[in-house]
Motif scaffolding. Structure first.
Motif, short mmCIF file in Angstrom:
data_model
loop_
_atom_site.label_atom_id
_atom_site.label_comp_id
_atom_site.label_asym_id
_atom_site.label_seq_id
_atom_site.Cartn_x
_atom_site.Cartn_y
_atom_site.Cartn_z
N GLY A 32 0.80 -1.22 0.00
CA GLY A 32 0.00 0.00 0.00
C GLY A 32 0.83 1.27 0.00
O GLY A 32 0.46 2.27 -0.61
N GLY A 36 0.40 4.44 -2.56
CA GLY A 36 0.01 5.75 -2.03
C GLY A 36 1.01 6.83 -2.38
O GLY A 36 0.65 7.92 -2.84
N HIS A 201 2.48 2.78 8.18
CA HIS A 201 1.43 2.10 7.40
C HIS A 201 0.91 0.86 8.09
O HIS A 201 0.00 0.21 7.59
CB HIS A 201 1.98 1.74 6.02
CG HIS A 201 2.29 2.95 5.19
ND1 HIS A 201 1.44 3.44 4.23
CD2 HIS A 201 3.35 3.79 5.21
CE1 HIS A 201 1.97 4.52 3.69
NE2 HIS A 201 3.13 4.76 4.25
N HIS A 234 -3.06 5.33 9.55
CA HIS A 234 -4.24 5.18 8.70
C HIS A 234 -5.54 5.21 9.50
O HIS A 234 -6.60 5.47 8.94
CB HIS A 234 -4.19 3.84 7.95
CG HIS A 234 -3.20 3.83 6.83
ND1 HIS A 234 -3.25 4.72 5.78
CD2 HIS A 234 -2.13 3.03 6.58
CE1 HIS A 234 -2.26 4.45 4.93
NE2 HIS A 234 -1.56 3.44 5.40
N VAL A 286 -8.28 4.79 -2.69
CA VAL A 286 -7.79 4.50 -4.04
C VAL A 286 -8.21 5.58 -5.03
O VAL A 286 -9.18 6.31 -4.80
CB VAL A 286 -8.33 3.13 -4.54
CG1 VAL A 286 -7.88 2.02 -3.62
CG2 VAL A 286 -9.86 3.13 -4.65
N ASP A 420 -4.29 -5.11 10.38
CA ASP A 420 -3.76 -4.50 9.16
C ASP A 420 -3.83 -2.99 9.32
O ASP A 420 -4.84 -2.47 9.83
CB ASP A 420 -4.65 -4.92 7.96
CG ASP A 420 -3.87 -4.97 6.66
OD1 ASP A 420 -2.85 -4.26 6.55
OD2 ASP A 420 -4.29 -5.71 5.76
N ASN A 423 -5.44 -1.62 4.50
CA ASN A 423 -5.82 -2.66 3.55
C ASN A 423 -6.44 -2.05 2.30
O ASN A 423 -7.55 -1.52 2.32
CB ASN A 423 -6.77 -3.72 4.13
CG ASN A 423 -6.80 -4.94 3.21
OD1 ASN A 423 -7.33 -4.88 2.11
ND2 ASN A 423 -6.17 -6.01 3.63
N LEU A 424 -5.69 -2.13 1.21
CA LEU A 424 -6.16 -1.54 -0.05
C LEU A 424 -7.07 -2.48 -0.83
O LEU A 424 -7.96 -2.02 -1.54
CB LEU A 424 -4.97 -1.13 -0.91
CG LEU A 424 -4.28 0.17 -0.50
CD1 LEU A 424 -3.26 0.58 -1.55
CD2 LEU A 424 -5.28 1.30 -0.30
N GLU A 428 -10.03 -1.60 -3.23
CA GLU A 428 -9.93 -1.78 -4.68
C GLU A 428 -11.04 -2.72 -5.18
O GLU A 428 -11.61 -2.50 -6.25
CB GLU A 428 -8.56 -2.37 -5.04
CG GLU A 428 -7.44 -1.37 -4.85
CD GLU A 428 -6.06 -2.03 -4.84
OE1 GLU A 428 -5.07 -1.30 -5.00
OE2 GLU A 428 -5.97 -3.25 -4.65
#
Ligand code: F6P
Length: 510
Positions: A32, A36, A201, A234, A286, A420, A423-424, A428
């Motif tokens: 991620g 980013g 992150h 995050h 995203v 986490d 978490n992308l 996504e």
């Protein structure tokens, strides 16, 4: 005004391998943070001048780093960004990255230790810690060189320095002290301004767990990050745990503002050794338009066709992860097993696409975990496979276009990490989904703070609850799935990399 930005991270946007003929084969870094920072820097536009400092990770990277030190190259441009790779001695790099960052800090921050036997902080760890110091010093030195070079060249516009992740906890303090020594002035007061940000992150651990570290190490890591003017996370949970550690471990003066909503925004402030560090949340989502555009390309469409042929008209449960211990792939497979065992109506009507790509294979724990994933996948296939139905397709070779295709086809997306930072994939997936997907999401992912309302949240340790959630997701009426999927996609699109990075830069000054 010209924006001058320095980024420092262990992994850079591109890493190289040698081809069979000795040529250099580049590949884009995963994770991620890379997504980013790369997309966030691209969005700054021509007014910004950025340099990205990263470590050489492979022998091929080292060859590139040395060539660039000694002669004219391509200006170090990677993904359109000037990149400076640091050729840190292999033993120092190995100890700092594999032993301290990935074996100690990653396990600590995700609370992954098998505590009856791990961790053991003995003499060997003290040697590794020395390497972590040297590795952070190498970054701080490179940042100083770049900062002073840019000061001379540009002459105007504040310098902003963005230091990434748990590999580089000490670098903010080292950079601050060095810059202040070199310039003979205090940062932020007289002399050239340099705003320093650190962004983690990963999750952060609460003090009771954090205190497993040797005292001097735990204190040094916090003190290092507090060399920054801004410390970012995050999710509020991780920012708040960091504040708790600063108070409990350092005895620092901590004040809390709290967050009104899921972020971004300030969470608190730490005053320590006469310096104030603001602690804030910046969720990373995203760039939905760019992602959808990429998914329209021929390679993604070709994979989508192949996956659809393999699965037929059955429902698809999709997961896409690097094979991290924190991603909880084994319990995810156990939940799928329980679904098929306890709800026979799904046999022959569902296929699980489990993409578990290689990660950190230098570490024995990761190799053993990968073996467990393969073994459980084999058991599921053997127990339930029929002449015309394969219940599970496990893919372990990284393939980005195929991952996008799987997300586009998903009826259900399973994202069940033990813990986490964000978490992308959870973001996504809904953006890419063609018919709207149901999201089964661990409540321990940072992304749960923003996506909770429209996901099916699970306790990642509870296999039965996860199997139940998969069942609910599979039988969710189409209209509800589409509505939830659209809401998840809108939430994910609200915090694109441009906003994530731009917000941090704005906090660091004009
Ligand atoms: O995704 C979380 C993360 O901490 C990223 O910020 C970082 O890029 C990555 O993990 C580190 O992984 P690796 O060891 O593969 O570089």
């Amino acid at each position: 005004m010209n924006q001058r930005v320095l980024v420092a991270s262990n992994r850079g946007p591109v890493s190289y391998q040698f081809g069979a003929d000795g040529s250099l084969i580049p590949s884009r870094g995963g994770g991620g943070m890379i997504a980013g920072v790369t997309d966030g820097l691209a969005a700054l536009g021509p007014e910004a001048s950025a340099t990205w400092i990263c470590a050489a990770l492979s022998d091929a990277d080292r060859a590139v780093a040395r060539a660039e030190e000694t002669g004219p190259g391509d200006g170090g441009l990677r993904e359109g960004i000037p990149v400076r790779m640091l050729d840190i001695a292999p033993d120092i790099f190995d100890r700092a990255y594999n032993r301290v960052a990935n074996s100690a800090l990653w396990f600590l921050l995700h609370q992954l230790f098998d505590t009856p036997s791990q961790p053991r902080f003995g003499r060997e760890f003290r040697r590794d810690w020395e390497a972590y110091l040297a590795y952070n010093e190498a970054f701080a030195d490179a940042l100083i060189e770049e900062a002073l070079m840019r000061e001379a060249a540009a002459g105007e516009g504040g310098l902003r320095v963005l230091i990434q992740d748990y590999h580089l906890c000490l670098a903010p303090r080292m950079f601050r002290d060095r810059l202040s020594d070199r310039l003979g002035s205090q940062l932020g007061e007289a002399g050239p301004a340099a705003g320093i940000g650190h962004f983690c992150h990963t999750p952060w651990a609460p003090p009771d767990y954090y205190r497993m570290l040797p005292d001097e190490v735990g204190r040094a890591l916090l003190d290092g990050i507090l060399g920054a003017d801004r410390a970012g996370f995050h999710a509020e949970r991780w920012a708040s745990a960091f504040l708790d550690c600063c108070a409990a471990v350092l005895g620092a003066d901590v004040s809390r503002t709290g967050l009104a909503g899921p972020g971004p925004g300030p969470v608190g402030r730490v005053t320590y050794r006469g310096h104030v560090t603001e602690v804030a949340v910046h969720p990373l989502g995203v760039d939905a338009a760019a992602l959808r555009e990429r998914a329209r390309a021929g390679d993604v469409r070709a994979h989508a066709g192949a996956l659809r042929r393999a699965a037929g008209d059955r429902k698809l449960i999709v997961r896409v992860d690097r094979t991290e211990l924190s991603k909880n792939i084994v319990r995810g497979l156990a939940a799928y097993h329980e679904l098929l065992a306890t709800r026979p109506q799904w046999r022959g009507r569902v296929v699980h696409l489990a993409f578990a790509y290689p990660s950190r294979s230098a570490l024995a724990e990761y190799r053993a975990y990968t073996d467990q994933v393969r073994e459980l996948a084999r058991e599921i296939t053997e127990e339930f496979r029929t002449a015309d139905w394969d219940p599970l397709i496990l893919e372990v070779k990284d393939d980005y276009p195929r991952s996008l295709a799987a997300c586009a086809l998903a009826d259900v997306l399973l994202v069940n990490p033990i813990r986490d930072g964000m978490n992308l994939v959870a973001q996504e997936g809904p953006v890419l989904s063609e018919r709207g997907c149901a999201l089964v999401l661990s409540r321990e992912a940072g992304a749960a703070a923003t996506l909770a309302a429209d996901a099916l949240l699970v306790n990642p340790y509870d296999v039965t609850e996860t199997a139940d959630a998969l069942h609910r997701a599979l039988e969710m009426p189409d209209a509800e799935r589409r509505r939830r999927g659209a809401a998840l996609a809108a939430t994910a699109a609200a915090d694109p990399p441009a906003r994530w990075l731009g917000g941090q830069l704005a906090e660091l000054g004009p």
